[in-house]
Structure formats: structure tokens, C-alpha cells
Write a protein that holds these residues in place. Structure first.
Motif, PDB file in Angstrom:
ATOM      1  N   ASN A 109       1.047   9.126  92.653  1.00 46.77           N
ATOM      2  CA  ASN A 109       1.545   9.765  91.445  1.00 46.77           C
ATOM      3  C   ASN A 109       2.781   9.024  90.950  1.00 46.77           C
ATOM      4  N   LEU A 142       1.657  14.284  88.124  1.00 49.20           N
ATOM      5  CA  LEU A 142       0.443  14.131  88.913  1.00 49.20           C
ATOM      6  C   LEU A 142      -0.575  13.266  88.189  1.00 49.20           C
ATOM      7  N   ASN A 143      -1.228  12.417  88.930  1.00 45.95           N
ATOM      8  CA  ASN A 143      -2.315  11.614  88.385  1.00 45.95           C
ATOM      9  C   ASN A 143      -3.573  12.477  88.303  1.00 45.95           C
ATOM     10  N   THR A 178      -1.264   6.939  84.494  1.00 45.24           N
ATOM     11  CA  THR A 178      -0.652   7.697  85.569  1.00 45.24           C
ATOM     12  C   THR A 178      -1.047   7.076  86.903  1.00 45.24           C
TER      13      THR A 178
END
Length: 307
Positions: free
Chosen positions: A22, A39-40, A274
Motif C-alpha cells: 500500500n 489501501l491498494n 496505488t
């Protein structure tokens, strides 16, 4: 990211580089300093249970587990109080530090927190020949090394799918590794709880103890440090599961999945919005292609650490 609940900023939102999954930022406001994790959600390997993880974190913090205070959680953002501390290098920790980690694990496993999600049991992907072909076709710098290890990666996937786990299953952090730890006043601080969930106890203990007992490779494992984690777990009220390869299958499985995930990000050839930087993904791939076959070949000798 909506961060107004954290107070009036007294400086810019500053990215902290180096995350493996992340992206993390530091925000200083009139209410203190915060670690803000983006967050990814683009290509996660498994669903993120944000509400359950946050509940688990709050219970652990309330029980006195040394960790950053969880402040808030949304579908794409986690916020914790910022904690100052020293990073843990990739080298054997002290026996005292390892013992305390074992005690912390026992305390985490004793928490009474409801968890409704069963572990997923999907077959381990076997697309390593195709990934190697794509790596060669796209000119990846590690393509030759991957191609030479395809059979080994297929054997590792078979081992992951067939290795028996003796239990018990515990609700736990699942990723207590050097990069998810700090040292503050000589004591551990446990970071990054978002992978928390149910896990076979032997896998949690083996992964944690081995990661704290070794350096960058597997030539300088300190058996006394490995054993100190287990001694701390016993001192904290835990009980050890039977010895065997199940102690190391979770570490191998996680590393295998992480390597494959980063290979796919590298094959895309573009910087994702991300998650880790593309350069970090390439580094993770090289580390996995070299390190995983080495770890797998040492499984028979690693059993000696459990005696």
C-alpha cells in the motif's frame, strides 16, 4: 482521502516511500501526528475485511498490545497514531526482543474477538510457464532467472497445496516480519495489521520465528533467536503445535503469492496509481526468484530448528 476528522494540518501530507503493498503518508495536525495508509484496491490478492480488521486492532490495542493506536478506517484508508521508533534491520534480532515477540503472539491469540470469515482455500496458481514466457517476450530484466526456475515454482505450488496443517487455527496478525516492526525504547511495536485473519498456528509461529532469526538470506539463521520466539510464546501462555513442514508452508505460500503478484504488476509495464512503486515490484520479483527456491531447498534442514 477524507481526513478532516484528524484536525487542522500544520504541514503537508508527506508520502513515506518503501511500502510493499500500500502507500503510507504522514500527516501532522493540531491534534497530533498520524500515519495515513492508502489501501491498494486495484489489484489486491484477496478481499480486505476492513471492519473486522479494525475491530481486531481496537481489541488488541485495548489489551495493551504494543502497536500504534487505530484511529479510523474506511474502505480505502486506514489511520493510526504516528509512532516514533527505529526500524528493524533484516538481521537476527536479540534473543530478548524475539522472546517478547513470542509473548505478544500468545497475547494476540488469547484475544476474544469474533471473526466470521473462514480462510480461503483456492488452489495455488500454476501459471508460472506462461508468466516466464511473457517476461521473456516483454524483455523483463529477470526473465532468464524466472525461466530457469519454472519447475521449482511449480513444485513449490504443489507443496503449498498438499502440506498438511495440524491446527489449531487462531485469529492473528499473520505478518509479523521485520518490516512490520519497530523498536521503541528497546521494545517491539507491531505495525500493519491489515492482513489479519485466521491462520494455522504452526504457520504463524514458523514464519515469525524464522524471519526474526535470519539475515537477508538463509546462511546466517540463529537457532537461539528462533527458539526464543517459541519460549516467549510458551511463557505467554501459548502451546506449541506439532513440528513439521507446516511451520514454514505459510511463509512459502505468502512469498510465492507476493512474487507472482509483483510479476504481474511488472508485466503491465506502467506505474500503478496505488500500491508499491514499479521499482519496488521489480526488487520484490528478483528477491522472490532467488530466495524462494533457496528456502524451499532448505526445508529438511529447517526442521532442526523445531527440536
Amino acid at each position: 482521502m477524507e481526513l478532516s476528522h484528524l484536525g487542522v494540518p500544520v504541514g503537508p501530507l508527506t508520502r513515506i516511500h518503501g511500502g510493499f503493498a500500500n502507500r503510507v503518508y504522514r500527516l501532522d495536525t493540531d491534534q497530533g501526528s498520524f500515519a495515513v495508509k492508502e489501501l491498494n484496491l486495484l489489484d489486491r490478492r484477496r478481499p480486505y475485511r476492513v471492519e473486522d480488521v479494525f475491530k481486531f486492532e481496537r481489541a488488541a490495542f485495548a489489551a495493551g498490545i504494543p502497536m500504534p493506536e487505530p484511529v479510523s478506517a474506511s474502505q480505502d484508508t486506514l489511520v493510526h497514531r504516528w509512532v516514533e521508533g527505529e526500524t528493524v534491520p533484516e538481521a537476527p534480532v536479540s534473543a530478548e526482543y524475539a522472546f517478547e515477540i513470542g509473548e505478544i503472539l500468545a497475547r494476540i491469540h488469547a484475544l476474544d474477538v469474533e471473526w466470521t470469515h473462514e480462510p480461503t482455500d483456492d488452489p495455488t496458481p500454476r501459471d508460472w510457464p506462461e508468466l516466464a514466457q511473457r517476461a521473456t517476450a516483454t524483455g523483463q530484466p529477470w526473465a532468464d532467472e524466472l525461466a530457469s526456475q519454472v519447475d521449482t515454482f511449480l513444485a513449490i505450488a504443489h507443496f503449498v497445496d498438499t502440506c498438511e496443517r495440524p491446527g489449531p487455527v487462531v485469529l492473528t496478525h499473520k505478518d509479523i516480519q521485520p518490516w512490520n516492526l519497530l523498536v521503541r525504547d528497546g521494545r517491539p511495536v507491531v505495525l500493519d495489521w491489515e492482513l489479519s485473519g485466521l491462520l494455522d498456528l504452526s504457520g504463524e509461529l514458523g514464519s515469525t520465528a524464522l524471519s526474526l532469526a535470519k539475515g537477508p538470506g538463509f546462511d546466517d539463521i540463529e537457532p537461539a533467536v528462533f527458539r526464543s520466539v517459541l519460549d516467549g510464546y510458551l511463557a505467554g501462555g501459548g502451546a506449541l503445535p506439532p513440528s513439521g513442514p507446516s511451520w514454514f508452508v505459510f511463509m512459502i505460500d505468502g512469498w510465492l503469492g507476493h512474487t507472482r503478484w509483483n510479476i504481474r504488476r511488472c508485466l503491465a509495464g506502467v506505474e500503478a496509481r496505488t500500491g508499491p512503486d514499479l521499482a519496488v515490484s521489480h526488487e520484490s520479483v528478483r528477491h522472490g526468484i532467488c530466495g524462494l527456491p533457496d528456502l524451499f531447498s532448505r526445508l529438511p534442514s529447517l526442521d532442526a530448528l523445531l527440536l
